[in-house]
Design a protein around this motif. Structure first.
Motif, PDB file in Angstrom:
ATOM      1  N   UNK A 175       2.111 -15.465   1.869  1.00  0.00           N
ATOM      2  CA  UNK A 175       2.127 -14.248   1.055  1.00  0.00           C
ATOM      3  C   UNK A 175       1.208 -14.371  -0.155  1.00  0.00           C
ATOM      4  N   UNK A 176       0.482 -13.301  -0.434  1.00  0.00           N
ATOM      5  CA  UNK A 176      -0.364 -13.264  -1.623  1.00  0.00           C
ATOM      6  C   UNK A 176       0.433 -12.872  -2.867  1.00  0.00           C
ATOM      7  N   UNK A 177       1.592 -12.215  -2.667  1.00  0.00           N
ATOM      8  CA  UNK A 177       2.388 -11.675  -3.766  1.00  0.00           C
ATOM      9  C   UNK A 177       1.576 -10.692  -4.606  1.00  0.00           C
ATOM     10  N   UNK A 178       0.759  -9.932  -3.908  1.00  0.00           N
ATOM     11  CA  UNK A 178      -0.031  -8.838  -4.476  1.00  0.00           C
ATOM     12  C   UNK A 178       0.244  -7.597  -3.634  1.00  0.00           C
ATOM     13  N   UNK A 179       0.446  -6.467  -4.300  1.00  0.00           N
ATOM     14  CA  UNK A 179       0.620  -5.194  -3.610  1.00  0.00           C
ATOM     15  C   UNK A 179      -0.708  -4.440  -3.627  1.00  0.00           C
ATOM     16  N   UNK A 180      -1.200  -4.082  -2.452  1.00  0.00           N
ATOM     17  CA  UNK A 180      -2.412  -3.287  -2.340  1.00  0.00           C
ATOM     18  C   UNK A 180      -2.023  -1.864  -1.946  1.00  0.00           C
ATOM     19  N   UNK A 181      -2.372  -0.909  -2.806  1.00  0.00           N
ATOM     20  CA  UNK A 181      -2.031   0.500  -2.594  1.00  0.00           C
ATOM     21  C   UNK A 181      -3.319   1.263  -2.309  1.00  0.00           C
ATOM     22  N   UNK A 182      -3.299   2.059  -1.224  1.00  0.00           N
ATOM     23  CA  UNK A 182      -4.514   2.756  -0.807  1.00  0.00           C
ATOM     24  C   UNK A 182      -4.260   4.264  -0.783  1.00  0.00           C
ATOM     25  N   UNK A 183      -5.228   5.031  -1.339  1.00  0.00           N
ATOM     26  CA  UNK A 183      -5.132   6.480  -1.415  1.00  0.00           C
ATOM     27  C   UNK A 183      -6.121   7.117  -0.430  1.00  0.00           C
ATOM     28  N   UNK A 184      -5.636   7.850   0.580  1.00  0.00           N
ATOM     29  CA  UNK A 184      -6.550   8.509   1.520  1.00  0.00           C
ATOM     30  C   UNK A 184      -7.288   9.670   0.870  1.00  0.00           C
ATOM     31  N   UNK A 185      -8.289  10.194   1.577  1.00  0.00           N
ATOM     32  CA  UNK A 185      -9.123  11.260   1.047  1.00  0.00           C
ATOM     33  C   UNK A 185      -8.516  12.641   1.208  1.00  0.00           C
ATOM     34  N   UNK A 186      -9.301  13.643   0.869  1.00  0.00           N
ATOM     35  CA  UNK A 186      -8.839  15.031   0.854  1.00  0.00           C
ATOM     36  C   UNK A 186      -8.264  15.454   2.202  1.00  0.00           C
ATOM     37  N   UNK A 187      -7.032  15.934   2.184  1.00  0.00           N
ATOM     38  CA  UNK A 187      -6.398  16.442   3.392  1.00  0.00           C
ATOM     39  C   UNK A 187      -5.999  15.398   4.401  1.00  0.00           C
ATOM     40  N   UNK A 188      -6.239  14.128   4.114  1.00  0.00           N
ATOM     41  CA  UNK A 188      -5.920  13.054   5.057  1.00  0.00           C
ATOM     42  C   UNK A 188      -4.546  12.472   4.753  1.00  0.00           C
ATOM     43  N   UNK A 189      -3.979  11.817   5.750  1.00  0.00           N
ATOM     44  CA  UNK A 189      -2.694  11.154   5.581  1.00  0.00           C
ATOM     45  C   UNK A 189      -2.887   9.646   5.696  1.00  0.00           C
ATOM     46  N   UNK A 190      -1.954   8.858   5.194  1.00  0.00           N
ATOM     47  CA  UNK A 190      -2.081   7.396   5.307  1.00  0.00           C
ATOM     48  C   UNK A 190      -2.229   6.904   6.735  1.00  0.00           C
ATOM     49  N   UNK A 191      -1.663   7.625   7.683  1.00  0.00           N
ATOM     50  CA  UNK A 191      -1.790   7.224   9.086  1.00  0.00           C
ATOM     51  C   UNK A 191      -3.245   7.096   9.504  1.00  0.00           C
ATOM     52  N   UNK A 192      -4.096   7.954   8.954  1.00  0.00           N
ATOM     53  CA  UNK A 192      -5.491   8.002   9.383  1.00  0.00           C
ATOM     54  C   UNK A 192      -6.323   6.832   8.883  1.00  0.00           C
ATOM     55  N   UNK A 193      -5.797   6.072   7.941  1.00  0.00           N
ATOM     56  CA  UNK A 193      -6.521   4.884   7.472  1.00  0.00           C
ATOM     57  C   UNK A 193      -5.699   3.627   7.792  1.00  0.00           C
ATOM     58  N   UNK A 194      -5.003   3.681   8.940  1.00  0.00           N
ATOM     59  CA  UNK A 194      -4.125   2.589   9.345  1.00  0.00           C
ATOM     60  C   UNK A 194      -4.828   1.266   9.547  1.00  0.00           C
ATOM     61  N   UNK A 195      -6.086   1.282  10.000  1.00  0.00           N
ATOM     62  CA  UNK A 195      -6.779   0.027  10.313  1.00  0.00           C
ATOM     63  C   UNK A 195      -6.947  -0.850   9.075  1.00  0.00           C
ATOM     64  N   UNK A 196      -7.359  -0.249   7.955  1.00  0.00           N
ATOM     65  CA  UNK A 196      -7.564  -1.056   6.750  1.00  0.00           C
ATOM     66  C   UNK A 196      -6.222  -1.511   6.177  1.00  0.00           C
ATOM     67  N   UNK A 197      -5.176  -0.698   6.331  1.00  0.00           N
ATOM     68  CA  UNK A 197      -3.849  -1.101   5.867  1.00  0.00           C
ATOM     69  C   UNK A 197      -3.367  -2.320   6.648  1.00  0.00           C
ATOM     70  N   UNK A 198      -3.535  -2.277   7.958  1.00  0.00           N
ATOM     71  CA  UNK A 198      -3.089  -3.380   8.807  1.00  0.00           C
ATOM     72  C   UNK A 198      -3.873  -4.661   8.514  1.00  0.00           C
ATOM     73  N   UNK A 199      -5.149  -4.511   8.203  1.00  0.00           N
ATOM     74  CA  UNK A 199      -5.938  -5.687   7.875  1.00  0.00           C
ATOM     75  C   UNK A 199      -5.393  -6.369   6.624  1.00  0.00           C
ATOM     76  N   UNK A 200      -5.027  -5.589   5.625  1.00  0.00           N
ATOM     77  CA  UNK A 200      -4.478  -6.171   4.406  1.00  0.00           C
ATOM     78  C   UNK A 200      -3.184  -6.921   4.656  1.00  0.00           C
TER      79      UNK A 200
END
Length: 350
Positions: free
Chosen positions: A96-121
């Motif tokens: 564990x890194x013990x760091x929280x990474x929070x990601x904000x999607x773009x206009x009209x997008x949902x977090x589901x649509x940027x799942x690949x980068x979330x999973x990589x983290x």
């Protein structure tokens, strides 16, 4: 399906269809077939996200655990922009890194649509949140029309209200509970009570978020919110993808907030954009974004193409040539697609 989800689904289909039409009209047959496969995949992904947003569920994604949590589950004060947050505890067999990474999607997008980068983290040992927040309208659209185009503080006040919930912008209506910070705090409190033992409690104390343990990042509109967050809070890292694009057409200038003093540590901003991104370079100047990175955000290093490979000349300003030949929307979204894992590690998940 809610009206908002239906509109988002239609928007995704229209973008995909328009890109396809451009490709068919100007590319040779072999390229057309390759791009058609890519676009069909994007279409399936958009429909998959529409289903997940309407019927969220938790489960395994490979070695990871994915939690899909509607914002209204975390606070009764949240009644809109209810597409589920995407939450990933760190991969279980990784330190564990013990760091929280929070990601904000773009206009009209949902977090589901940027799942690949979330999973990589998460696979790198980070606690990960893809945050659902009020992002229905583009900042450049709101601040470049009507009375707003004469308001030199439009961009800053709008981002301030979306991020913190302060009642400072007449062009949006976001209270504290529905702001990025309010939603993040409510989600963390919910996770501590519903997922004990996963380590979420370290990222806040009472009603205060421990910003020094937080990385923020975003794509497009979300990148601007992340960059603004680094101006206001002592977040540990800021990752900018396909932004920041704020630009006043009325005054032919960047808004002043971009050059304001940052609270995040020096050297904590990193960015990636497609070299031909005409969406983010809103002014028409192809160097608008990358020049702002250097001059307004003090992002150091020579502008470096990712093709040189890691460690990318140790630059904080990266461009990519991937996706060349596709349409404007695809180039703008390109840094969010699979295949950038090594680059994401450098920018977002060291």
């Amino acid at each position: 399906m809610s009206v908002l989800n239906f509109i988002v689904s239609i928007r995704s289909f229209v973008i995909i269809f328009c890109i396809f039409c451009v490709l068919v009209s100007c590319k040779k047959e072999s390229d057309e077939k390759e791009d058609l496969v890519t676009l069909l995949g994007l279409g399936l992904y958009a429909r998959s996200c529409a289903g997940q947003n309407t019927f969220p569920s938790n489960g395994a994604v490979g070695a990871l655990t994915r939690l899909q949590i509607q914002p209204s589950q975390t606070s009764t004060a949240i009644t809109s922009y209810n597409n589920p947050h995407q939450v990933y505890p760190p991969q279980s067999n990784v330190s564990r890194k013990n760091i929280l990474s929070v990601f904000y999607p773009g206009t009209g997008s949902s977090p589901c649509e940027i799942g690949a980068i979330l999973q990589q983290g998460a696979s790198r040992g980070y606690h990960i949140i893809g945050l659902s927040y009020p992002n229905g309208e583009a900042v450049n659209s709101l601040c470049n029309q009507g009375d707003a185009r004469f308001d030199t503080n439009c961009f800053e006040n709008l981002r301030n209200e979306v991020v913190t919930g302060a009642d400072v912008s007449p062009y949006v209506s976001v209270d504290v509970n529905n702001s990025i910070e309010g939603r993040l705090l409510a989600l963390l409190q919910y996770l501590v009570s519903s997922r004990p033992g996963e380590g979420w409690e370290q990222f806040f104390a009472g009603n205060n978020i421990n910003w020094n343990l937080i990385y923020v990042g975003g794509h497009s509109q979300g990148s601007g919110h992340a960059a603004y967050h680094g101006k206001r809070r002592a977040v540990a890292r800021v990752s900018i993808y396909s932004g920041v694009s704020d630009y006043s057409l009325q005054y032919s200038s960047l808004p002043s907030w971009l050059a304001s003093a940052q609270t995040a540590p020096a050297g904590s901003y990193y960015g990636l954009i497609h070299e031909n991104d005409t969406v983010a370079n809103f002014s028409g100047n192809t160097n608008q974004v990358t020049d702002a990175w250097l001059n307004q955000f003090s992002m150091t290093g020579t502008l470096t193409n990712t093709s040189v490979g890691a460690p990318y000349a140790n630059s904080h300003r990266l461009v990519t040539s991937a996706c060349n030949g596709m349409g404007a929307a695809a180039l703008h979204s390109c840094p969010m697609v699979n295949g950038f894992q090594t680059i994401w590690n450098y920018i977002s998940f060291p």
